[in-house]
Scaffold this active site. Sequence first.
Site, PDB file in Angstrom:
ATOM      1  N   PRO A   2       4.538   8.214   5.278  1.00 13.47           N
ATOM      2  CA  PRO A   2       3.928   9.466   4.686  1.00 13.47           C
ATOM      3  C   PRO A   2       2.552   9.453   4.868  1.00 13.47           C
ATOM      4  O   PRO A   2       1.678   8.524   4.616  1.00 13.47           O
ATOM      5  CB  PRO A   2       4.371   9.652   3.212  1.00 13.47           C
ATOM      6  CG  PRO A   2       5.449   8.563   3.032  1.00 13.47           C
ATOM      7  CD  PRO A   2       5.171   7.522   4.212  1.00 13.47           C
ATOM      8  N   GLU A   3       2.132  10.411   5.487  1.00 12.98           N
ATOM      9  CA  GLU A   3       0.360  10.633   5.644  1.00 12.98           C
ATOM     10  C   GLU A   3       0.031  11.771   4.994  1.00 12.98           C
ATOM     11  O   GLU A   3       0.614  12.391   4.279  1.00 12.98           O
ATOM     12  CB  GLU A   3       0.202  10.790   7.251  1.00 12.98           C
ATOM     13  CG  GLU A   3       0.862   9.754   8.241  1.00 12.98           C
ATOM     14  CD  GLU A   3       0.518  10.061   9.775  1.00 12.98           C
ATOM     15  OE1 GLU A   3      -0.378  10.675   9.946  1.00 12.98           O
ATOM     16  OE2 GLU A   3       1.482   9.410  10.414  1.00 12.98           O
ATOM     17  N   HIS A  94      17.937   1.749  -4.724  1.00 15.63           N
ATOM     18  CA  HIS A  94      16.343   1.491  -4.413  1.00 15.63           C
ATOM     19  C   HIS A  94      15.420   2.278  -5.380  1.00 15.63           C
ATOM     20  O   HIS A  94      14.383   2.358  -5.178  1.00 15.63           O
ATOM     21  CB  HIS A  94      15.958   1.838  -2.950  1.00 15.63           C
ATOM     22  CG  HIS A  94      16.866   1.053  -1.995  1.00 15.63           C
ATOM     23  ND1 HIS A  94      16.743  -0.457  -2.028  1.00 15.63           N
ATOM     24  CD2 HIS A  94      18.057   1.239  -1.409  1.00 15.63           C
ATOM     25  CE1 HIS A  94      17.460  -0.858  -1.110  1.00 15.63           C
ATOM     26  NE2 HIS A  94      18.334   0.289  -0.619  1.00 15.63           N
ATOM     27  N   ARG A 113      12.299  -0.300   1.467  1.00 12.17           N
ATOM     28  CA  ARG A 113      11.622  -1.546   1.844  1.00 12.17           C
ATOM     29  C   ARG A 113      10.692  -2.134   0.981  1.00 12.17           C
ATOM     30  O   ARG A 113      10.069  -3.284   1.302  1.00 12.17           O
ATOM     31  CB  ARG A 113      10.841  -1.116   3.375  1.00 12.17           C
ATOM     32  CG  ARG A 113      11.935  -0.794   4.174  1.00 12.17           C
ATOM     33  CD  ARG A 113      11.265  -0.762   5.644  1.00 12.17           C
ATOM     34  NE  ARG A 113      10.807  -1.977   6.279  1.00 12.17           N
ATOM     35  CZ  ARG A 113      10.120  -1.901   7.517  1.00 12.17           C
ATOM     36  NH1 ARG A 113      10.130  -0.806   8.405  1.00 12.17           N
ATOM     37  NH2 ARG A 113       9.659  -3.025   7.839  1.00 12.17           N
TER      38      ARG A 113
END
Length: 287
Positions: A2-3, A94, A113
């Site tokens: 995500p930017e 997660h 991750r």
Amino acid sequence: MPELPEVETVLSSLLPKIKGKKIKTVRVRHKDVVGWPETAIKFSQGLCGKKISGGFRRGKLLLFTLDEEGKLIFHLRMTGRLYYSDKIYQPRKHAHLVLDFSGGGTLIFEDTRRFGRVYLVKTGEEKYAGNLEKLGPEPLDPEFDLKAFSQALKQKKGRIKGLLLNQSFIAGLGNIYVDEILFRSQIHPETSAQNLEDRAICRIYTSMKEILNEAIAGRGTTFRDYRDGEGRAGDFQDLLKVYGREGEKCPYCSDYIERKKVAGRSSFFCPCCQKDDVNDSGSVRKR
Ligand SMILES: [Zn+2]
């Protein structure tokens, strides 16, 4: 992944749902995601009972202000997702942090991750919140004008792609949007920043603002993981011109998009539109 546009979209989709809500319970399901304070217990104790009073974005960080004091800060990094659910929530594998609000509703931080981090900082503790205090200017800040950008660029050595990715040089850009910005600017990603002419710098500056605003309007880019605060995918991936399009035809010429490692990242560009010496040739097509 995500930017700036994705983080902005997560924030704008979440804030109306959680602003004014009081945190009833804090469930840290994996202590590694807590970047500050030192322990997950301190984090939970510090956050429990606090009310979310507002929020803003800085670089790729989401910052929520708390009513009494302090901030709750999320860095989504590669695969982090932050979303709200108004249903009774059964944590998924997660889901590393789950915040339940008084009166219903849950904020969930998931990360397959597990590179993402959450920080709870009091005033004066901002230095513990990842790279927060090292971030460069915001590209969409009206005070960040062309002159400021040009001056900053001219003081730097190195290739333009690496510089634009450097969060302490400019905040919020990542691999996708830097490739799109350089394509629209007709600048090869390996061009040395020192060799850029004023008009090339102007094109980068303008393209950066345009593309970021367009991507925010498109609610971000989803390839795999990114979702907004309500779990919806973005729409901007369809509008990308070069990123992820190796071997496809350039939309502006008959050449094919290439991929090359620049600044340690896969970089997509058109070898015809983005010639290495494009700043010197002066042949700039209007687009
Ligand atoms: Zn082209």
